[in-house]
Motif scaffolding. Structure first.
Motif, PDB file in Angstrom:
ATOM      1  N   THR A 158      -9.432 -16.229 -14.000  1.00  0.00           N
ATOM      2  CA  THR A 158      -8.537 -15.762 -14.939  1.00  0.00           C
ATOM      3  C   THR A 158      -8.144 -17.084 -15.925  1.00  0.00           C
ATOM      4  N   LEU A 159      -7.710 -18.014 -15.151  1.00  0.00           N
ATOM      5  CA  LEU A 159      -7.503 -19.366 -15.988  1.00  0.00           C
ATOM      6  C   LEU A 159      -8.670 -19.959 -16.599  1.00  0.00           C
ATOM      7  N   THR A 160      -9.843 -19.856 -15.704  1.00  0.00           N
ATOM      8  CA  THR A 160     -10.976 -20.384 -16.587  1.00  0.00           C
ATOM      9  C   THR A 160     -11.478 -19.734 -17.798  1.00  0.00           C
ATOM     10  N   GLY A 161     -11.302 -18.470 -17.795  1.00  0.00           N
ATOM     11  CA  GLY A 161     -11.575 -17.598 -18.718  1.00  0.00           C
ATOM     12  C   GLY A 161     -10.658 -17.788 -19.888  1.00  0.00           C
ATOM     13  N   LEU A 162      -9.535 -17.769 -19.585  1.00  0.00           N
ATOM     14  CA  LEU A 162      -8.675 -18.233 -20.568  1.00  0.00           C
ATOM     15  C   LEU A 162      -8.756 -19.113 -21.483  1.00  0.00           C
ATOM     16  N   THR A 163      -9.164 -20.233 -20.941  1.00  0.00           N
ATOM     17  CA  THR A 163      -9.533 -21.616 -21.680  1.00  0.00           C
ATOM     18  C   THR A 163     -11.035 -21.603 -22.152  1.00  0.00           C
ATOM     19  N   ALA A 164     -11.945 -21.094 -21.162  1.00  0.00           N
ATOM     20  CA  ALA A 164     -13.484 -21.165 -21.669  1.00  0.00           C
ATOM     21  C   ALA A 164     -14.004 -20.137 -22.742  1.00  0.00           C
ATOM     22  N   ASP A 165     -12.794 -19.198 -22.767  1.00  0.00           N
ATOM     23  CA  ASP A 165     -13.019 -18.261 -23.850  1.00  0.00           C
ATOM     24  C   ASP A 165     -12.338 -18.330 -25.101  1.00  0.00           C
ATOM     25  N   SER A 166     -11.656 -19.297 -25.051  1.00  0.00           N
ATOM     26  CA  SER A 166     -10.508 -19.757 -26.373  1.00  0.00           C
ATOM     27  C   SER A 166     -11.127 -20.025 -27.476  1.00  0.00           C
ATOM     28  N   ALA A 167     -10.498 -19.790 -28.629  1.00  0.00           N
ATOM     29  CA  ALA A 167     -10.940 -20.404 -29.927  1.00  0.00           C
ATOM     30  C   ALA A 167     -11.286 -21.793 -29.797  1.00  0.00           C
ATOM     31  N   LEU A 168     -10.524 -22.398 -29.146  1.00  0.00           N
ATOM     32  CA  LEU A 168     -10.730 -24.145 -29.214  1.00  0.00           C
ATOM     33  C   LEU A 168     -12.021 -24.350 -28.714  1.00  0.00           C
ATOM     34  N   THR A 169     -12.746 -23.498 -27.894  1.00  0.00           N
ATOM     35  CA  THR A 169     -14.107 -23.847 -27.593  1.00  0.00           C
ATOM     36  C   THR A 169     -15.270 -23.132 -28.298  1.00  0.00           C
ATOM     37  N   GLY A 170     -14.683 -22.491 -29.436  1.00  0.00           N
ATOM     38  CA  GLY A 170     -15.489 -21.645 -30.193  1.00  0.00           C
ATOM     39  C   GLY A 170     -15.846 -20.570 -29.645  1.00  0.00           C
ATOM     40  N   GLY A 171     -15.146 -19.883 -28.490  1.00  0.00           N
ATOM     41  CA  GLY A 171     -15.519 -18.519 -28.052  1.00  0.00           C
ATOM     42  C   GLY A 171     -14.640 -17.470 -28.853  1.00  0.00           C
ATOM     43  N   PRO A 172     -14.944 -16.248 -28.341  1.00  0.00           N
ATOM     44  CA  PRO A 172     -14.102 -15.296 -29.250  1.00  0.00           C
ATOM     45  C   PRO A 172     -12.667 -15.265 -29.033  1.00  0.00           C
ATOM     46  N   GLY A 173     -11.999 -15.576 -28.167  1.00  0.00           N
ATOM     47  CA  GLY A 173     -10.427 -16.052 -28.109  1.00  0.00           C
ATOM     48  C   GLY A 173      -9.870 -14.716 -28.057  1.00  0.00           C
ATOM     49  N   ALA A 174     -10.418 -13.608 -27.623  1.00  0.00           N
ATOM     50  CA  ALA A 174      -9.770 -12.198 -27.872  1.00  0.00           C
ATOM     51  C   ALA A 174      -9.024 -11.718 -26.521  1.00  0.00           C
ATOM     52  N   LYS A 175      -7.941 -11.267 -26.929  1.00  0.00           N
ATOM     53  CA  LYS A 175      -7.190 -10.456 -25.926  1.00  0.00           C
ATOM     54  C   LYS A 175      -6.655 -11.273 -24.696  1.00  0.00           C
ATOM     55  N   PRO A 176      -5.845 -12.417 -24.928  1.00  0.00           N
ATOM     56  CA  PRO A 176      -5.754 -13.198 -23.624  1.00  0.00           C
ATOM     57  C   PRO A 176      -4.661 -12.670 -22.959  1.00  0.00           C
ATOM     58  N   HIS A 177      -4.027 -11.541 -23.457  1.00  0.00           N
ATOM     59  CA  HIS A 177      -2.724 -11.162 -22.810  1.00  0.00           C
ATOM     60  C   HIS A 177      -2.841 -10.640 -21.457  1.00  0.00           C
ATOM     61  N   ARG A 178      -3.885 -10.060 -21.039  1.00  0.00           N
ATOM     62  CA  ARG A 178      -3.879  -9.573 -19.592  1.00  0.00           C
ATOM     63  C   ARG A 178      -4.179 -10.810 -18.739  1.00  0.00           C
ATOM     64  N   ARG A 179      -4.890 -11.921 -19.159  1.00  0.00           N
ATOM     65  CA  ARG A 179      -4.803 -13.124 -18.431  1.00  0.00           C
ATOM     66  C   ARG A 179      -3.520 -13.853 -17.963  1.00  0.00           C
ATOM     67  N   LEU A 180      -2.895 -13.886 -19.492  1.00  0.00           N
ATOM     68  CA  LEU A 180      -1.580 -14.687 -19.339  1.00  0.00           C
ATOM     69  C   LEU A 180      -0.700 -13.674 -18.367  1.00  0.00           C
ATOM     70  N   GLY A 181      -0.763 -12.556 -18.690  1.00  0.00           N
ATOM     71  CA  GLY A 181       0.256 -11.396 -17.976  1.00  0.00           C
ATOM     72  C   GLY A 181      -0.181 -11.666 -16.426  1.00  0.00           C
ATOM     73  N   SER A 182      -1.347 -11.936 -15.961  1.00  0.00           N
ATOM     74  CA  SER A 182      -1.561 -12.074 -14.536  1.00  0.00           C
ATOM     75  C   SER A 182      -1.118 -13.527 -13.961  1.00  0.00           C
ATOM     76  N   VAL A 183      -1.270 -14.436 -14.686  1.00  0.00           N
ATOM     77  CA  VAL A 183      -0.477 -15.671 -14.316  1.00  0.00           C
ATOM     78  C   VAL A 183       0.924 -15.442 -14.172  1.00  0.00           C
ATOM     79  N   ALA A 184       1.318 -15.005 -15.285  1.00  0.00           N
ATOM     80  CA  ALA A 184       2.927 -14.903 -15.375  1.00  0.00           C
ATOM     81  C   ALA A 184       3.697 -14.007 -14.326  1.00  0.00           C
ATOM     82  N   VAL A 185       3.104 -12.793 -13.999  1.00  0.00           N
ATOM     83  CA  VAL A 185       3.720 -12.216 -12.882  1.00  0.00           C
ATOM     84  C   VAL A 185       3.105 -12.726 -11.578  1.00  0.00           C
ATOM     85  N   MET A 186       2.165 -13.338 -11.389  1.00  0.00           N
ATOM     86  CA  MET A 186       2.072 -14.035  -9.871  1.00  0.00           C
ATOM     87  C   MET A 186       2.951 -15.004  -9.802  1.00  0.00           C
TER      88      MET A 186
END
Length: 256
Positions: A158-186
């Protein structure tokens, strides 16, 4: 096989995030009170097994092995339920699986509160085994549900996808909410578990049981939306999420 969504997309996400919080709660009890062992995070237990090779590590190889064994048995039961009941519809399958988990956690809460299941000594191994089995059912069920970024336990990808798919890496950077939500609630579940633990570990397990029961009721009372499916997720970073509409294939025209 495509599985009809048992709940609307947002309610399904909420249910799985609730189960993620349950993981934080229960692992807080297992690690802080049952002696450096996880009942949900099996990666940690495998690492602990390696640590236990050092004589003065203070890590119990027996506890880790029992947790892994209990988890595998629970995952086996969850997988069996998925293959047996999913064909009859997701509502019955998911309601049955999470009801079973809630019942087991509830029993552990009662038995630990009455000291039938202890948190110390060799008796703690039974507590570890039963808790691990309950979380094995949860993980197996969620795996068969195939909801990307909502595994309810593993946050590494989840954390890898959050960063590796982000716009900073040239990735789609789409819908990080679930990933952030998973980290936050854990994080919130673990913090709450550690805090309530100072009062009563049995209460932490009881809260976890109540949350799983609420998820079971949500699925039990759901009306499947047969226009949407949970698609298989061959890659954790393919961007496909739950509640994606099925593509409409045009019918071939008959020759005139």
């Amino acid at each position: 096989m495509a599985v009809p969504l048992p709940l609307a997309s947002r309610r399904t996400v909420t249910a799985l995030l609730t189960l993620t919080a349950v993981t934080g709660l229960v692992d807080a009890v297992s690690y802080l009170r049952l002696g450096r062992v996880f009942v949900a995070n099996m990666t940690g237990n495998v690492v602990f097994l390696g640590f236990s090779a050092a004589p003065h590590s203070g890590v119990s190889a027996v506890a880790s092995l029992i947790a892994i064994t209990g988890f595998l048995l629970g995952a086996l039961a969850g997988g069996r339920a998925a293959h047996t009941l999913a064909a009859t519809g997701p509502v019955r399958w998911l309601a049955t699986a999470f009801t079973g988990e809630a019942v087991v956690l509830g029993l552990v809460a009662v038995l630990t509160a009455t000291s039938v299941l202890p948190f110390t000594g060799d008796g703690r191994f039974a507590t570890i085994a039963v808790l691990a089995a309950a979380l094995g059912v949860q993980n197996s069920t969620v795996r068969h549900l195939r909801a990307p970024d909502l595994t309810t336990t593993v946050l590494t990808l989840t954390l890898t996808g959050l960063t590796a798919d982000s716009a900073l890496t040239g990735g789609p950077g789409a819908k990080p909410h679930r990933r952030l939500g998973s980290v936050a609630v854990m994080l919130a579940g673990a913090a709450a578990g550690a805090a309530i633990l100072q009062w009563s570990p049995a209460v932490v397990i009881a809260i976890a049981a109540a949350l799983v029961a609420a998820v079971a009721v949500a699925f039990m009372t759901a009306v499947p939306d047969r226009g949407r499916r949970l698609h298989p997720d061959p890659s954790p970073f393919d961007g496909r999420g739950i509640s994606e509409p099925l593509p409409q294939v045009p019918k071939p025209r008959r020759p005139q």
